[in-house]
Design a protein around this motif. Structure first.
Motif, PDB file in Angstrom:
ATOM      1  N   GLY A  65      13.081  -7.050   8.336  1.00  0.00           N
ATOM      2  CA  GLY A  65      14.517  -6.882   8.141  1.00  0.00           C
ATOM      3  C   GLY A  65      14.865  -6.676   6.681  1.00  0.00           C
ATOM      4  N   ASN A  66      15.920  -7.359   6.212  1.00  0.00           N
ATOM      5  CA  ASN A  66      16.322  -7.176   4.813  1.00  0.00           C
ATOM      6  C   ASN A  66      15.402  -7.902   3.830  1.00  0.00           C
ATOM      7  OD1 ASN A  66      17.133  -9.774   5.312  1.00  0.00           O
ATOM      8  ND2 ASN A  66      19.260  -9.474   4.685  1.00  0.00           N
ATOM      9  N   LEU A  67      14.353  -8.542   4.342  1.00  0.00           N
ATOM     10  CA  LEU A  67      13.321  -9.138   3.479  1.00  0.00           C
ATOM     11  C   LEU A  67      12.087  -8.236   3.379  1.00  0.00           C
ATOM     12  CD1 LEU A  67      13.537 -12.920   4.435  1.00  0.00           C
ATOM     13  CD2 LEU A  67      14.472 -11.773   2.417  1.00  0.00           C
ATOM     14  N   TRP A  68      12.161  -7.015   3.914  1.00  0.00           N
ATOM     15  CA  TRP A  68      11.064  -6.052   3.794  1.00  0.00           C
ATOM     16  C   TRP A  68      10.957  -5.664   2.318  1.00  0.00           C
ATOM     17  CZ3 TRP A  68       6.820  -4.517   5.831  1.00  0.00           C
ATOM     18  CH2 TRP A  68       6.266  -3.279   5.522  1.00  0.00           C
ATOM     19  N   HIS A  69       9.788  -5.896   1.724  1.00  0.00           N
ATOM     20  CA  HIS A  69       9.665  -5.707   0.279  1.00  0.00           C
ATOM     21  C   HIS A  69       8.234  -5.392  -0.141  1.00  0.00           C
ATOM     22  CE1 HIS A  69       8.399  -9.883   0.835  1.00  0.00           C
ATOM     23  NE2 HIS A  69       7.821  -9.817  -0.365  1.00  0.00           N
ATOM     24  N   GLY A  70       8.126  -4.939  -1.373  1.00  0.00           N
ATOM     25  CA  GLY A  70       6.824  -4.787  -2.009  1.00  0.00           C
ATOM     26  C   GLY A  70       6.506  -6.060  -2.767  1.00  0.00           C
ATOM     27  N   HIS A  71       5.257  -6.491  -2.693  1.00  0.00           N
ATOM     28  CA  HIS A  71       4.844  -7.699  -3.405  1.00  0.00           C
ATOM     29  C   HIS A  71       3.719  -7.355  -4.370  1.00  0.00           C
ATOM     30  CE1 HIS A  71       3.894 -11.815  -4.356  1.00  0.00           C
ATOM     31  NE2 HIS A  71       2.629 -11.560  -4.071  1.00  0.00           N
ATOM     32  N   VAL A  72       3.893  -7.728  -5.628  1.00  0.00           N
ATOM     33  CA  VAL A  72       2.866  -7.551  -6.648  1.00  0.00           C
ATOM     34  C   VAL A  72       1.992  -8.801  -6.633  1.00  0.00           C
ATOM     35  CG1 VAL A  72       2.400  -7.269  -9.117  1.00  0.00           C
ATOM     36  CG2 VAL A  72       4.386  -6.129  -8.071  1.00  0.00           C
ATOM     37  N   SER A  73       0.774  -8.680  -6.136  1.00  0.00           N
ATOM     38  CA  SER A  73      -0.159  -9.806  -6.159  1.00  0.00           C
ATOM     39  C   SER A  73      -0.781  -9.950  -7.538  1.00  0.00           C
ATOM     40  CB  SER A  73      -1.249  -9.621  -5.108  1.00  0.00           C
ATOM     41  OG  SER A  73      -0.681  -9.642  -3.821  1.00  0.00           O
ATOM     42  N   GLU A  95       6.514   0.564  -7.796  1.00  0.00           N
ATOM     43  CA  GLU A  95       7.925   0.576  -7.389  1.00  0.00           C
ATOM     44  C   GLU A  95       8.282   1.890  -6.699  1.00  0.00           C
ATOM     45  OE1 GLU A  95      10.128  -0.387 -10.938  1.00  0.00           O
ATOM     46  OE2 GLU A  95       9.152  -2.353 -11.074  1.00  0.00           O
ATOM     47  N   ASN A  96       7.772   3.001  -7.212  1.00  0.00           N
ATOM     48  CA  ASN A  96       8.010   4.298  -6.560  1.00  0.00           C
ATOM     49  C   ASN A  96       7.402   4.335  -5.164  1.00  0.00           C
ATOM     50  OD1 ASN A  96       9.558   5.454  -8.605  1.00  0.00           O
ATOM     51  ND2 ASN A  96       7.756   6.157  -9.706  1.00  0.00           N
ATOM     52  N   LEU A  97       6.212   3.767  -5.008  1.00  0.00           N
ATOM     53  CA  LEU A  97       5.590   3.672  -3.689  1.00  0.00           C
ATOM     54  C   LEU A  97       6.482   2.854  -2.752  1.00  0.00           C
ATOM     55  CD1 LEU A  97       2.951   4.077  -1.906  1.00  0.00           C
ATOM     56  CD2 LEU A  97       2.290   1.811  -2.758  1.00  0.00           C
ATOM     57  N   CYS A  98       7.021   1.756  -3.258  1.00  0.00           N
ATOM     58  CA  CYS A  98       7.892   0.890  -2.440  1.00  0.00           C
ATOM     59  C   CYS A  98       9.172   1.595  -2.031  1.00  0.00           C
ATOM     60  CB  CYS A  98       8.207  -0.401  -3.204  1.00  0.00           C
ATOM     61  SG  CYS A  98       6.778  -1.476  -3.388  1.00  0.00           S
ATOM     62  N   ILE A  99       9.683   2.474  -2.873  1.00  0.00           N
ATOM     63  CA  ILE A  99      10.905   3.227  -2.568  1.00  0.00           C
ATOM     64  C   ILE A  99      10.591   4.371  -1.611  1.00  0.00           C
ATOM     65  CG2 ILE A  99      12.671   4.762  -3.546  1.00  0.00           C
ATOM     66  CD1 ILE A  99      12.381   3.018  -6.166  1.00  0.00           C
ATOM     67  N   GLN A 100       9.614   5.195  -1.971  1.00  0.00           N
ATOM     68  CA  GLN A 100       9.375   6.441  -1.252  1.00  0.00           C
ATOM     69  C   GLN A 100       8.577   6.281   0.035  1.00  0.00           C
ATOM     70  OE1 GLN A 100       7.631   8.986  -4.224  1.00  0.00           O
ATOM     71  NE2 GLN A 100       9.431   8.867  -5.521  1.00  0.00           N
ATOM     72  N   THR A 101       7.640   5.347   0.060  1.00  0.00           N
ATOM     73  CA  THR A 101       6.773   5.188   1.227  1.00  0.00           C
ATOM     74  C   THR A 101       7.185   4.011   2.100  1.00  0.00           C
ATOM     75  OG1 THR A 101       4.933   6.151  -0.002  1.00  0.00           O
ATOM     76  CG2 THR A 101       4.369   4.901   1.986  1.00  0.00           C
ATOM     77  N   TYR A 102       7.441   2.877   1.489  1.00  0.00           N
ATOM     78  CA  TYR A 102       7.741   1.663   2.259  1.00  0.00           C
ATOM     79  C   TYR A 102       9.231   1.496   2.575  1.00  0.00           C
ATOM     80  CZ  TYR A 102       3.055   0.234   0.677  1.00  0.00           C
ATOM     81  OH  TYR A 102       1.713   0.152   0.394  1.00  0.00           O
ATOM     82  N   ASN A 103      10.102   2.182   1.814  1.00  0.00           N
ATOM     83  CA  ASN A 103      11.552   2.018   1.970  1.00  0.00           C
ATOM     84  C   ASN A 103      11.937   0.537   1.880  1.00  0.00           C
ATOM     85  OD1 ASN A 103      14.194   2.921   2.250  1.00  0.00           O
ATOM     86  ND2 ASN A 103      14.128   2.838   4.483  1.00  0.00           N
ATOM     87  N   ALA A 104      11.421  -0.126   0.869  1.00  0.00           N
ATOM     88  CA  ALA A 104      11.608  -1.568   0.687  1.00  0.00           C
ATOM     89  C   ALA A 104      12.965  -1.878   0.047  1.00  0.00           C
ATOM     90  CB  ALA A 104      10.490  -2.124  -0.189  1.00  0.00           C
ATOM     91  N   PHE A 105      13.422  -3.107   0.262  1.00  0.00           N
ATOM     92  CA  PHE A 105      14.668  -3.574  -0.333  1.00  0.00           C
ATOM     93  C   PHE A 105      14.469  -4.047  -1.769  1.00  0.00           C
ATOM     94  CE2 PHE A 105      15.718  -3.815   4.135  1.00  0.00           C
ATOM     95  CZ  PHE A 105      17.049  -3.439   4.170  1.00  0.00           C
ATOM     96  N   PHE A 106      13.298  -4.601  -2.060  1.00  0.00           N
ATOM     97  CA  PHE A 106      13.047  -5.138  -3.400  1.00  0.00           C
ATOM     98  C   PHE A 106      11.544  -5.246  -3.626  1.00  0.00           C
ATOM     99  CE2 PHE A 106      13.418  -8.778  -0.558  1.00  0.00           C
ATOM    100  CZ  PHE A 106      12.403  -9.639  -0.941  1.00  0.00           C
ATOM    101  N   VAL A 107      11.181  -5.527  -4.872  1.00  0.00           N
ATOM    102  CA  VAL A 107       9.806  -5.863  -5.241  1.00  0.00           C
ATOM    103  C   VAL A 107       9.843  -7.269  -5.802  1.00  0.00           C
ATOM    104  CG1 VAL A 107       7.861  -5.351  -6.781  1.00  0.00           C
ATOM    105  CG2 VAL A 107       9.139  -3.476  -5.727  1.00  0.00           C
TER     106      VAL A 107
END
Length: 175
Positions: A65-73, A95-107
């Motif tokens: 849901g709105n917690l779909w995000h990219g995580h930097v390990s 961050e670009n990968l998270c925007i363009q591929t994952y359509n994430a809300f945040f990192v």
């Protein structure tokens, strides 16, 4: 010229110049291999013209849901190559990968409360502290972590970065 490319199995044998540094969190080989097998597009390395590894980004997408995000390990740069903008380049790439591929809300990422240099760097990259995680780091130097976040375009109202007013424990983390 620096090349950013996918991390490969052979790189696991060549990244000691990056990992053998007290500022770098290190993991066992199976941890790195799981990232390579599950989300290889989020595990990248910066390579010098002489083929020496300069730094790497270890990330993933997670949540619902709105917690779909990219995580930097992990994002780390070898001491010899610091202050050249490599961490920014690796973070921007993720961050670009998270925007363009994952359509994430945040990192998001976690950083030791004592690591003021890293906190300052992430703040320059647009991250802010979302919450404190009590006792997140264990081992020889137990310590709290700051959960830092950066809203992405999908989070138009920046709801994902409104700070919590209280700390949490690791067992309270969503993911």
């Amino acid at each position: 010229m620096t090349t950013v490319r996918p991390f490969t199995m052979n790189d696991l044998l060549k990244f000691n110049n990056i990992n053998l540094d007290y500022l770098t969190e290190t993991y066992n080989m199976s941890f790195y291999m799981s990232y390579m097998s599950k989300q290889p597009e989020a595990f990248t390395v910066a390579e010098a013209p002489n083929k020496e590894l300069m730094g790497y980004m270890l990330g993933k997408a997670e949540g619902e849901g709105n917690l779909w995000h990219g995580h930097v390990s992990a994002v780390t740069v070898a001491p010899l190559y610091r202050r050249l903008g490599l961490a920014k380049m690796l973070m921007d790439d993720f961050e670009n990968l998270c925007i363009q591929t994952y359509n994430a809300f945040f990192v998001d990422l976690f950083v030791r409360t004592s690591n003021k240099v890293a906190q300052g760097m992430y703040e320059k990259f647009g991250y802010s502290t979302y919450r404190r995680v009590l006792g997140y780091y264990s081992g020889d130097s137990p310590e709290d972590a700051l959960d830092m976040r950066k809203a992405l375009p999908r989070d138009r109202d920046k709801q994902s970065i409104i700070p919590l007013d209280h700390p949490i424990y690791p067992e309270d983390l969503e993911w």
